[in-house]
Design an enzyme around this catalytic site. Structure first.
Site, PDB file in Angstrom:
ATOM      1  N   MET A   1      -3.108   8.392  -6.619  1.00 56.81           N
ATOM      2  CA  MET A   1      -3.650   7.046  -6.825  1.00 56.81           C
ATOM      3  C   MET A   1      -4.394   7.012  -8.158  1.00 56.81           C
ATOM      4  SD  MET A   1      -2.845   5.167  -4.157  1.00 56.81           S
ATOM      5  CE  MET A   1      -3.784   3.740  -4.682  1.00 56.81           C
TER       6      MET A   1
ATOM      7  N   ASP B   1       0.480   5.642  -8.540  1.00 56.15           N
ATOM      8  CA  ASP B   1       0.298   4.274  -8.036  1.00 56.15           C
ATOM      9  C   ASP B   1      -1.037   3.699  -8.478  1.00 56.15           C
ATOM     10  OD1 ASP B   1       0.339   1.943  -6.545  1.00 56.15           O
ATOM     11  OD2 ASP B   1       0.077   2.942  -4.605  1.00 56.15           O
ATOM     12  N   GLY B   2      -0.972   2.584  -9.202  1.00 55.18           N
ATOM     13  CA  GLY B   2      -2.184   1.843  -9.564  1.00 55.18           C
ATOM     14  C   GLY B   2      -2.327   1.674 -11.069  1.00 55.18           C
TER      15      GLY B   2
ATOM     16  N   HIS C   1       3.446   2.828   1.964  1.00 57.38           N
ATOM     17  CA  HIS C   1       2.142   3.429   1.665  1.00 57.38           C
ATOM     18  C   HIS C   1       1.127   2.904   2.670  1.00 57.38           C
ATOM     19  CE1 HIS C   1      -1.347   3.677  -1.533  1.00 57.38           C
ATOM     20  NE2 HIS C   1      -1.533   4.498  -0.517  1.00 57.38           N
TER      21      HIS C   1
ATOM     22  N   MET D   1      -2.203  -2.408   4.462  1.00 55.45           N
ATOM     23  CA  MET D   1      -3.670  -2.312   4.427  1.00 55.45           C
ATOM     24  C   MET D   1      -4.266  -2.925   5.682  1.00 55.45           C
ATOM     25  SD  MET D   1      -4.212  -3.615   0.556  1.00 55.45           S
ATOM     26  CE  MET D   1      -3.417  -2.825  -0.837  1.00 55.45           C
TER      27      MET D   1
ATOM     28  N   HIS E   1       8.050  -0.207  -2.976  1.00 55.60           N
ATOM     29  CA  HIS E   1       6.760   0.284  -2.503  1.00 55.60           C
ATOM     30  C   HIS E   1       6.119  -0.796  -1.635  1.00 55.60           C
ATOM     31  CE1 HIS E   1       3.255   2.966  -2.888  1.00 55.60           C
ATOM     32  NE2 HIS E   1       2.527   1.867  -2.933  1.00 55.60           N
TER      33      HIS E   1
ATOM     34  N   MET F   1      -2.333   2.463   4.114  1.00 54.63           N
ATOM     35  CA  MET F   1      -3.772   2.536   3.867  1.00 54.63           C
ATOM     36  C   MET F   1      -4.457   2.026   5.130  1.00 54.63           C
ATOM     37  SD  MET F   1      -3.546   1.158  -0.028  1.00 54.63           S
ATOM     38  CE  MET F   1      -1.902   0.491   0.262  1.00 54.63           C
TER      39      MET F   1
ATOM     40  N   ASP G   1       2.940  -1.755   0.563  1.00 50.23           N
ATOM     41  CA  ASP G   1       1.528  -1.415   0.788  1.00 50.23           C
ATOM     42  C   ASP G   1       1.021  -2.011   2.093  1.00 50.23           C
ATOM     43  OD1 ASP G   1       0.688   0.080  -1.596  1.00 50.23           O
ATOM     44  OD2 ASP G   1       1.170  -1.750  -2.695  1.00 50.23           O
TER      45      ASP G   1
ATOM     46  N   SER H   1       1.735  -5.417 -10.389  1.00 52.22           N
ATOM     47  CA  SER H   1       1.553  -6.483 -11.386  1.00 52.22           C
ATOM     48  C   SER H   1       2.349  -6.186 -12.659  1.00 52.22           C
ATOM     49  CB  SER H   1       0.068  -6.683 -11.691  1.00 52.22           C
ATOM     50  OG  SER H   1      -0.572  -5.452 -11.929  1.00 52.22           O
TER      51      SER H   1
ATOM     52  N   SER I   1       5.845  -2.356  -6.425  1.00 56.03           N
ATOM     53  CA  SER I   1       5.007  -2.696  -5.270  1.00 56.03           C
ATOM     54  C   SER I   1       5.112  -4.179  -4.988  1.00 56.03           C
ATOM     55  CB  SER I   1       3.544  -2.334  -5.551  1.00 56.03           C
ATOM     56  OG  SER I   1       2.718  -2.988  -4.608  1.00 56.03           O
TER      57      SER I   1
HETATM   58  C1  DX5 Z   1      -3.258  -0.401  -4.329  1.00 55.90           C
HETATM   59  C2  DX5 Z   1      -1.823  -0.281  -3.941  1.00 55.90           C
HETATM   60  C3  DX5 Z   1      -0.885  -0.324  -5.083  1.00 55.90           C
HETATM   61  C4  DX5 Z   1      -0.889  -1.635  -5.824  1.00 55.90           C
HETATM   62  C5  DX5 Z   1      -0.352  -1.411  -7.195  1.00 55.90           C
HETATM   63  O1  DX5 Z   1      -4.040  -0.129  -3.240  1.00 55.90           O
HETATM   64  O2  DX5 Z   1      -1.615   0.952  -3.272  1.00 55.90           O
HETATM   65  O3  DX5 Z   1       0.430   0.012  -4.672  1.00 55.90           O
HETATM   66  O4  DX5 Z   1      -0.140  -2.621  -5.189  1.00 55.90           O
HETATM   67  O5  DX5 Z   1      -0.481  -2.584  -7.937  1.00 55.90           O
HETATM   68  P1  DX5 Z   1      -0.689  -2.557  -9.500  1.00 55.90           P
HETATM   69  O6  DX5 Z   1       0.531  -1.925 -10.093  1.00 55.90           O
HETATM   70  O7  DX5 Z   1      -0.819  -4.008  -9.854  1.00 55.90           O
HETATM   71  O8  DX5 Z   1      -1.928  -1.763  -9.795  1.00 55.90           O
HETATM   72 ZN    ZN Z   2       0.440   1.618  -2.976  1.00 47.24          ZN
END
Ligand code: DX5
Ligand code: ZN
Length: 214
Positions: A134, A172-173, A63, A34, A30, A65, A32, A195, A5
Site C-alpha cells: 500500500m 496500490d495507492g 482487496h 471496505m 482491482h 479492507m 476494493d 483515479s 481500481s
Molecule cells: C485505497 C484502495 C485503492 C484505491 C486506489 O484504500 O485500496 O485501491 O482505490 O485509488 P487511487 O489510485 O486513486 O489512489
Molecule cells: Zn485497493
C-alpha cells in the site's frame, strides 16, 4: 500488469468502464471492499461483486479492507473473485485464513500498510500469489503516493529474487502515469490505479499505462 481500481469508476455506467478495461487489455480489475470498521469508508460487498462478475471476464483482484475476512471467503469465492488479498491485522490466524482462501480455489495475497514491516511475511512469502504494497493508507481513492513505499518495493523485490520465489508485487495507492515508471523500476509487477485511470479519458490512460509497461 495493470489492475484498475473500480472504486474510481463510473458506477452509473459500469458496463462502459468494464468494456474500456477489456478493450485496453487490463490484466485484472482491482475491487476494493471496505467495511467502515477496519477502514473509515464503506464500499460494497460480495453480492455486488457477483453482479459485476456477470459483466466481464477479467479476473477480479479483490482487496479486502474488512475485519474478520475469514467469515467472507466463501461468499467472495461464490461471487467470482479470483484473488483475495487481506490485511494481516484483520484476522487472528493469518496463515489459516490464507489457506482457507486457497481451499476455495482463489489465489491469495497479503496487503501491507505504509507502516507495516516486511518481516512478518518471512515464513509465508513463497506461498503467496502476491504481496500488495500500500502506497497510501487504505480507505480512499485519490490520495497521494507515499514515497517510502518505493524502498519497501525494492527491499521486497530483493528478497523475492534472491530466493527465486514467484510471488508478485502489487502496488496500490496514488499510482499515476507520472510515477508509474518509478514504481515499475523499483520492482513492481502489478500496478493498481484508480483515479489515475478513471479521471479523464480512461481508455487513453490505460493505453498509456500499457505502453509504459512494455
Ligand atoms: C485505497 C484502495 C485503492 C484505491 C486506489 O484504500 O485500496 O485501491 O482505490 O485509488 P487511487 O489510485 O486513486 O489512489
Ligand atoms: Zn485497493
Amino acid at each position: 500488469m495493470l489492475s484498475p481500481s473500480i472504486l474510481s469508476a463510473d458506477f452509473t455506467d459500469i458496463k462502459k468502464d468494464f468494456k474500456i478495461m477489456e478493450e485496453g487489455g487490463c490484466d485484472f480489475i482491482h475491487v476494493d471492499i471496505m467495511d467502515g470498521n477496519y477502514v473509515p469508508n464503506i464500499s460494497f460487498g460480495p453480492s455486488i461483486v457477483g453482479q459485476f462478475r456477470k459483466l466481464t471476464e477479467i479476473p477480479f483482484d479483490t482487496h479486502l479492507m474488512i475485519e474478520r475476512p475469514e467469515n467472507y471467503v466463501e461468499e467472495f469465492a461464490k461471487a467470482g473473485s479470483n484473488i483475495l488479498t487481506i490485511h494481516p491485522q484483520t484476522t487472528k490466524h493469518l496463515d489459516r485464513t490464507l489457506n482457507l482462501i486457497k481451499a476455495h480455489g482463489m489465489k491469495c495475497g497479503v496487503a501491507l500498510n505504509p507502516s507495516d514491516d516486511l518481516s512478518g511475511l518471512k515464513y509465508i512469502l513463497k506461498d503467496l500469489y502476491l504481496v500488495l504494497i500500500m502506497s497510501v493508507n487504505p480507505g480512499f481513492g485519490g490520495q497521494s503516493f507515499i514515497p517510502s513505499a518505493l524502498k519497501k518495493i525494492k527491499d521486497l523485490r530483493k528478497i523475492i529474487d534472491e530466493n527465486s520465489y514467484e510471488t508478485l508485487i502489487e502496488v496500490d495507492g496514488g499510482v499515476k502515469l507520472e510515477n508509474a515508471k518509478e514504481v515499475l523500476d523499483a520492482g513492481a509487477d502489478i500496478l493498481v490505479s484508480g483515479s489515475g485511470v478513471f479521471k479523464g479519458d480512461a481508455a487513453k490512460n490505460i493505453k498509456k499505462f500499457k505502453e509504459l509497461m512494455k
